[in-house]
Scaffold this motif. Structure first.
Motif, PDB file in Angstrom:
ATOM      1  N   SER A 126       0.859  -1.184   0.000  1.00  0.00           N
ATOM      2  CA  SER A 126       0.000   0.000   0.000  1.00  0.00           C
ATOM      3  C   SER A 126       0.896   1.236   0.000  1.00  0.00           C
ATOM      4  O   SER A 126       1.530   1.556   1.008  1.00  0.00           O
ATOM      5  N   ARG A 127       0.942   1.919  -1.124  1.00  0.00           N
ATOM      6  CA  ARG A 127       1.884   3.006  -1.321  1.00  0.00           C
ATOM      7  C   ARG A 127       1.161   4.332  -1.538  1.00  0.00           C
ATOM      8  O   ARG A 127       0.044   4.375  -2.045  1.00  0.00           O
ATOM      9  N   LYS A 162      -5.509  -7.227  -5.826  1.00  0.00           N
ATOM     10  CA  LYS A 162      -4.627  -6.064  -5.856  1.00  0.00           C
ATOM     11  C   LYS A 162      -4.996  -5.086  -6.971  1.00  0.00           C
ATOM     12  O   LYS A 162      -4.809  -3.879  -6.828  1.00  0.00           O
ATOM     13  N   TRP A 163      -5.486  -5.613  -8.079  1.00  0.00           N
ATOM     14  CA  TRP A 163      -5.750  -4.771  -9.246  1.00  0.00           C
ATOM     15  C   TRP A 163      -7.216  -4.380  -9.364  1.00  0.00           C
ATOM     16  O   TRP A 163      -7.596  -3.722 -10.336  1.00  0.00           O
ATOM     17  N   SER A 203      -6.657  -1.326  -5.771  1.00  0.00           N
ATOM     18  CA  SER A 203      -6.264  -0.197  -6.617  1.00  0.00           C
ATOM     19  C   SER A 203      -7.360   0.860  -6.655  1.00  0.00           C
ATOM     20  O   SER A 203      -8.502   0.607  -6.262  1.00  0.00           O
ATOM     21  N   THR A 219      -7.011   8.562 -11.136  1.00  0.00           N
ATOM     22  CA  THR A 219      -5.904   8.942 -10.259  1.00  0.00           C
ATOM     23  C   THR A 219      -5.684  10.448 -10.173  1.00  0.00           C
ATOM     24  O   THR A 219      -5.547  10.998  -9.078  1.00  0.00           O
ATOM     25  N   SER A 232      -2.551   3.067  -1.937  1.00  0.00           N
ATOM     26  CA  SER A 232      -3.126   1.903  -2.606  1.00  0.00           C
ATOM     27  C   SER A 232      -2.024   1.029  -3.173  1.00  0.00           C
ATOM     28  O   SER A 232      -0.863   1.445  -3.263  1.00  0.00           O
ATOM     29  N   TYR A 233      -2.417  -0.194  -3.573  1.00  0.00           N
ATOM     30  CA  TYR A 233      -1.441  -1.083  -4.194  1.00  0.00           C
ATOM     31  C   TYR A 233      -1.010  -0.519  -5.544  1.00  0.00           C
ATOM     32  O   TYR A 233       0.171  -0.526  -5.892  1.00  0.00           O
ATOM     33  N   SER A 234      -2.002  -0.023  -6.313  1.00  0.00           N
ATOM     34  CA  SER A 234      -1.694   0.548  -7.610  1.00  0.00           C
ATOM     35  C   SER A 234      -2.888   1.361  -8.093  1.00  0.00           C
ATOM     36  O   SER A 234      -3.798   1.680  -7.319  1.00  0.00           O
ATOM     37  N   THR A 235      -2.856   1.702  -9.370  1.00  0.00           N
ATOM     38  CA  THR A 235      -3.976   2.368 -10.017  1.00  0.00           C
ATOM     39  C   THR A 235      -4.474   1.474 -11.141  1.00  0.00           C
ATOM     40  O   THR A 235      -3.753   0.591 -11.628  1.00  0.00           O
ATOM     41  N   THR A 236      -5.706   1.716 -11.578  1.00  0.00           N
ATOM     42  CA  THR A 236      -6.304   0.866 -12.602  1.00  0.00           C
ATOM     43  C   THR A 236      -7.342   1.664 -13.375  1.00  0.00           C
ATOM     44  O   THR A 236      -7.845   2.675 -12.880  1.00  0.00           O
TER      45      THR A 236
END
Length: 260
Positions: free
Chosen positions: A44-45, A101-102, A127, A131, A143-147
């Motif tokens: 989680s970044r 995660k996604w 995600s 953004t 969050s883990y990432s963006t999507t």
């Protein structure tokens, strides 16, 4: 159905502010020396380099998409996610336990409400989408990432303010959530006072070590690393701390002075 209490205790506004002034590294180290399991939500970044958060956890659990789950969950404004949103304010962090995660836990339209609530932060092991707009909203997001894809095809919000697992870390409603550029740490409410005491003491000592190494350049190994509750009085570090007035009589960082 038998179950334990959702919350592990209460954290005052004063203690919450103090925890937020510490680094996530110090908090992780404080929990580690106490023997608690991993408290960092791996993966989680921060969505933006300026993001830093502290607040009491309000939790939301997602479930994998299934027709009967989608049909049975409360509809529209009564959905568990919107119940969670309304529990959030400046001293709360919304913790969203994703399925994947996604998978997207939300985007600009849903999270506009979080901006309006002036939320303390959002943390997820999934995600987020939209953004740029979320960054513009101004609240800290981790969050883990963006999507780009939507979340409802993969999961549904199911329950607000229960114990959840986020990135393999247990989060209870009311736990302190602290996030910075190194990650997100969960400080259990039940031991938050003690964690602060240990972590604050560590940070004070680390600052003294850095100041000494700047003044007298040399290998840091003479003083560092050290373990809280294990510093020897007659060690180089113990002697350095004594010159700054830090002793076993007023610090829990020394051998024999640990109070946990």
């Amino acid at each position: 159905m038998a179950t334990g209490p959702q919350s592990g205790g209460e954290i005052s506004d004063d203690l919450l502010e103090k925890l937020g002034n510490l680094s996530t590294q110090a908090l992780v180290d404080g929990l580690w020396v106490m023997g608690w399991p991993n408290a960092q939500i791996d993966g989680s970044r921060a969505l933006h380099s300026s993001h830093k958060c502290v607040g009491r956890a309000v939790t939301l659990q997602f479930m994998p998409a299934r027709p009967d789950i989608a049909a049975d969950k409360p509809k529209a404004g009564d959905s568990p996610e919107y119940e969670a949103f309304e529990k959030c304010g400046p001293n709360e962090v919304l913790v969203m336990a994703s399925v994947g995660k996604w998978d997207s836990v939300g985007g600009d339209i849903k999270f506009l409400r979080l901006k309006q609530r002036n939320i303390g932060g959002l943390v997820t092991d999934g995600s987020v989408r939209d953004t740029d707009e979320i960054i513009n909203y101004g609240f800290p997001c981790f969050s883990y990432s963006t999507t780009a894809r939507q979340g409802p095809a993969f999961m549904q919000p199911w329950k607000c303010n229960d114990v959840v697992s986020v990135g393999g870390v247990a989060v209870r409603p009311g736990d302190a959530i602290v996030g910075d550029q190194d990650g997100v740490v969960v400080v259990p409410a039940k031991v938050a006072d003690k964690v602060y005491s240990i972590a604050h003491g560590r940070e004070e000592i680390e600052e003294i070590i850095k100041e000494e190494l700047i003044k007298n350049p040399g290998p840091p190994g003479i003083y560092y690393p050290f373990m809280s509750g294990k510093i020897q009085v007659d060690s180089p570090l113990g002697k350095l701390l004594a010159t700054k007035g830090i002793t076993p009589e007023n610090s829990n960082q020394f051998e024999g002075s640990a109070d946990w």
